[in-house]
Design a protein around this motif. Structure first.
Motif, mmCIF file in Angstrom:
data_model
loop_
_atom_site.group_PDB
_atom_site.id
_atom_site.type_symbol
_atom_site.label_atom_id
_atom_site.label_comp_id
_atom_site.label_asym_id
_atom_site.label_seq_id
_atom_site.Cartn_x
_atom_site.Cartn_y
_atom_site.Cartn_z
ATOM 1 N N GLY A 146 2.187 1.721 -3.451
ATOM 2 C CA GLY A 146 1.107 2.200 -4.316
ATOM 3 C C GLY A 146 0.814 3.667 -4.089
ATOM 4 O O GLY A 146 0.636 4.424 -5.055
ATOM 5 N N LEU A 147 0.792 4.096 -2.828
ATOM 6 C CA LEU A 147 0.565 5.508 -2.535
ATOM 7 C C LEU A 147 1.700 6.365 -3.072
ATOM 8 O O LEU A 147 1.469 7.455 -3.610
ATOM 9 N N GLY A 148 2.921 5.880 -2.947
ATOM 10 C CA GLY A 148 4.070 6.615 -3.475
ATOM 11 C C GLY A 148 3.982 6.783 -4.973
ATOM 12 O O GLY A 148 4.276 7.851 -5.519
ATOM 13 N N GLU A 149 3.574 5.723 -5.671
ATOM 14 C CA GLU A 149 3.423 5.807 -7.126
ATOM 15 C C GLU A 149 2.291 6.753 -7.492
ATOM 16 O O GLU A 149 2.409 7.550 -8.425
ATOM 17 N N ASP A 150 1.180 6.676 -6.742
ATOM 18 C CA ASP A 150 0.037 7.557 -7.027
ATOM 19 C C ASP A 150 0.399 9.023 -6.802
ATOM 20 O O ASP A 150 -0.069 9.896 -7.528
ATOM 21 N N CYS A 151 1.221 9.299 -5.806
ATOM 22 C CA CYS A 151 1.607 10.679 -5.492
ATOM 23 C C CYS A 151 2.804 11.139 -6.307
ATOM 24 O O CYS A 151 3.303 12.239 -6.110
ATOM 25 N N GLU A 193 0.829 -1.203 0.000
ATOM 26 C CA GLU A 193 0.000 0.000 0.000
ATOM 27 C C GLU A 193 0.866 1.256 0.000
ATOM 28 O O GLU A 193 0.558 2.231 -0.685
ATOM 29 N N LYS A 194 1.961 1.225 0.771
ATOM 30 C CA LYS A 194 2.864 2.377 0.819
ATOM 31 C C LYS A 194 3.484 2.630 -0.560
ATOM 32 O O LYS A 194 3.557 3.765 -1.015
#
Length: 155
Positions: free
Chosen positions: A87-92, A84-85
């Motif tokens: 994925g959030l990094g990629e999304d941001c 999840e971390k």
């Protein structure tokens, strides 16, 4: 053998284990009494048995390595949190994909190669009265610096 090295099960309890546990551990590693004392009490060489009584028993299991986590559930939770971390990094846009990274490195390498092939020619054009010896020295310095940059990129 020095008799002070021979201990019975009661004396071996000094290692913080009860007699049954001591017997079980010694039997598991194949250690037998080396002598008998009064009343046919088995005596063990304390030097031989101490390492086996001091170490924590190794659990033999078919369970997978949990990488230091106490339970499989904790390991799964950690892996899920890391996913999840990421994925959030990629999304941001805090993280870049491997493909984007490789493309950026390729662009940098291409720019360095272009610089290497044109630098001496530009110096020759800018300083027409430079001697061949001066240009060769300058080219050697450029090559040295380019090798250093190449090394840094490859590491």
């Amino acid at each position: 053998m020095n008799e002070k090295r021979l201990w019975n099960l009661s004396e071996l309890e000094a290692f913080g284990l009860n007699r049954a546990t001591i017997r079980k551990r010694l039997k598991a590693v194949g250690i037998e009494p080396v002598a008998t004392g009064r009343s046919n009490t088995p005596l063990y060489d304390v030097i031989q048995v101490a390492p086996h009584l001091c170490q924590r028993p190794i659990k033999e299991t078919d369970a997978p390595d949990l990488m230091g986590f106490k339970t499989a559930a904790e390991l799964r939770a950690y892996i899920q949190a890391e996913r999840e971390k990421r994925g959030l990094g990629e999304d941001c846009k805090d993280l870049i994909t491997r493909e984007d990274y490789e493309n950026e490195i390729a662009t940098c390498i291409a720019a360095i190669k272009k610089f290497a092939s044109t630098a001496i020619t530009r110096v020759e054009s800018a300083i027409p009265n430079a001697t061949g010896e001066q240009l060769e020295s300058l080219e050697a310095l450029y090559n040295f610096d380019l090798k250093a940059v190449s090394h840094e990129i490859s590491v």
